[in-house]
Design a protein around this motif. Sequence first.
Motif, PDB file in Angstrom:
ATOM      1  N   ASP A   1      86.647 -36.155 -36.853  1.00  0.00           N
ATOM      2  CA  ASP A   1      85.436 -36.409 -37.250  1.00  0.00           C
ATOM      3  C   ASP A   1      85.278 -37.804 -38.366  1.00  0.00           C
ATOM      4  O   ASP A   1      85.279 -37.653 -39.291  1.00  0.00           O
ATOM      5  CB  ASP A   1      84.849 -35.139 -37.996  1.00  0.00           C
ATOM      6  CG  ASP A   1      83.028 -35.264 -37.887  1.00  0.00           C
ATOM      7  OD1 ASP A   1      82.544 -36.148 -37.483  1.00  0.00           O
ATOM      8  OD2 ASP A   1      82.741 -34.340 -38.654  1.00  0.00           O
ATOM      9  N   TYR A   2      84.848 -38.687 -37.453  1.00  0.00           N
ATOM     10  CA  TYR A   2      84.715 -39.994 -38.151  1.00  0.00           C
ATOM     11  C   TYR A   2      83.467 -40.052 -39.047  1.00  0.00           C
ATOM     12  O   TYR A   2      83.286 -40.759 -40.188  1.00  0.00           O
ATOM     13  CB  TYR A   2      84.767 -41.283 -37.291  1.00  0.00           C
ATOM     14  CG  TYR A   2      86.171 -41.550 -36.762  1.00  0.00           C
ATOM     15  CD1 TYR A   2      87.238 -42.034 -37.580  1.00  0.00           C
ATOM     16  CD2 TYR A   2      86.503 -41.023 -35.543  1.00  0.00           C
ATOM     17  CE1 TYR A   2      88.554 -42.206 -37.181  1.00  0.00           C
ATOM     18  CE2 TYR A   2      87.705 -41.085 -34.972  1.00  0.00           C
ATOM     19  CZ  TYR A   2      88.882 -41.828 -35.751  1.00  0.00           C
ATOM     20  OH  TYR A   2      90.041 -41.833 -35.354  1.00  0.00           O
ATOM     21  N   LYS A   3      82.421 -39.353 -38.652  1.00  0.00           N
ATOM     22  CA  LYS A   3      81.152 -39.186 -39.389  1.00  0.00           C
ATOM     23  C   LYS A   3      81.286 -38.793 -40.690  1.00  0.00           C
ATOM     24  O   LYS A   3      80.626 -39.040 -41.904  1.00  0.00           O
ATOM     25  CB  LYS A   3      80.228 -38.365 -38.607  1.00  0.00           C
ATOM     26  CG  LYS A   3      78.869 -38.225 -39.281  1.00  0.00           C
ATOM     27  CD  LYS A   3      77.857 -37.539 -38.631  1.00  0.00           C
ATOM     28  CE  LYS A   3      78.113 -35.989 -38.674  1.00  0.00           C
ATOM     29  NZ  LYS A   3      77.697 -35.272 -39.723  1.00  0.00           N
ATOM     30  N   ALA A   4      82.241 -37.740 -40.855  1.00  0.00           N
ATOM     31  CA  ALA A   4      82.322 -37.230 -42.420  1.00  0.00           C
ATOM     32  C   ALA A   4      83.395 -37.944 -43.202  1.00  0.00           C
ATOM     33  O   ALA A   4      83.817 -37.200 -44.222  1.00  0.00           O
ATOM     34  CB  ALA A   4      82.809 -35.684 -42.178  1.00  0.00           C
TER      35      ALA A   4
ATOM     36  N   GLY B   1      83.112 -40.759 -44.687  1.00  0.00           N
ATOM     37  CA  GLY B   1      82.670 -41.735 -45.627  1.00  0.00           C
ATOM     38  C   GLY B   1      82.287 -41.062 -47.069  1.00  0.00           C
ATOM     39  O   GLY B   1      82.835 -39.879 -47.093  1.00  0.00           O
TER      40      GLY B   1
ATOM     41  N   LYS C   1      76.914 -38.483 -50.026  1.00  0.00           N
ATOM     42  CA  LYS C   1      75.722 -39.092 -50.460  1.00  0.00           C
ATOM     43  C   LYS C   1      75.562 -38.547 -51.932  1.00  0.00           C
ATOM     44  O   LYS C   1      75.660 -37.446 -52.102  1.00  0.00           O
ATOM     45  CB  LYS C   1      74.365 -38.845 -49.601  1.00  0.00           C
ATOM     46  CG  LYS C   1      74.740 -39.345 -48.008  1.00  0.00           C
ATOM     47  CD  LYS C   1      73.661 -38.938 -47.214  1.00  0.00           C
ATOM     48  CE  LYS C   1      73.658 -39.674 -45.896  1.00  0.00           C
ATOM     49  NZ  LYS C   1      72.584 -39.135 -45.021  1.00  0.00           N
TER      50      LYS C   1
END
Length: 54
Positions: free
Chosen positions: A2-5, A7, A10
């Motif tokens: 899961d590349y979205k998670a 980073g 926030k």
Amino acid sequence: MDYKAAGAPKKGKNAPKHSEHNAHGSRKKPFGQRPSKEELLARMKAAAEANKAG
């Protein structure tokens, strides 16, 4: 994967999710200034004396 998670997380906004319905200075308490510490202590002491005497 899961590349979205991957980073950095926030940052929080540091703000409440809602406002209290009876907050000081709101529509329900338009002139509601917070009581001073001396007034609060006097009220607490009077209540303690009333409980002790009663």
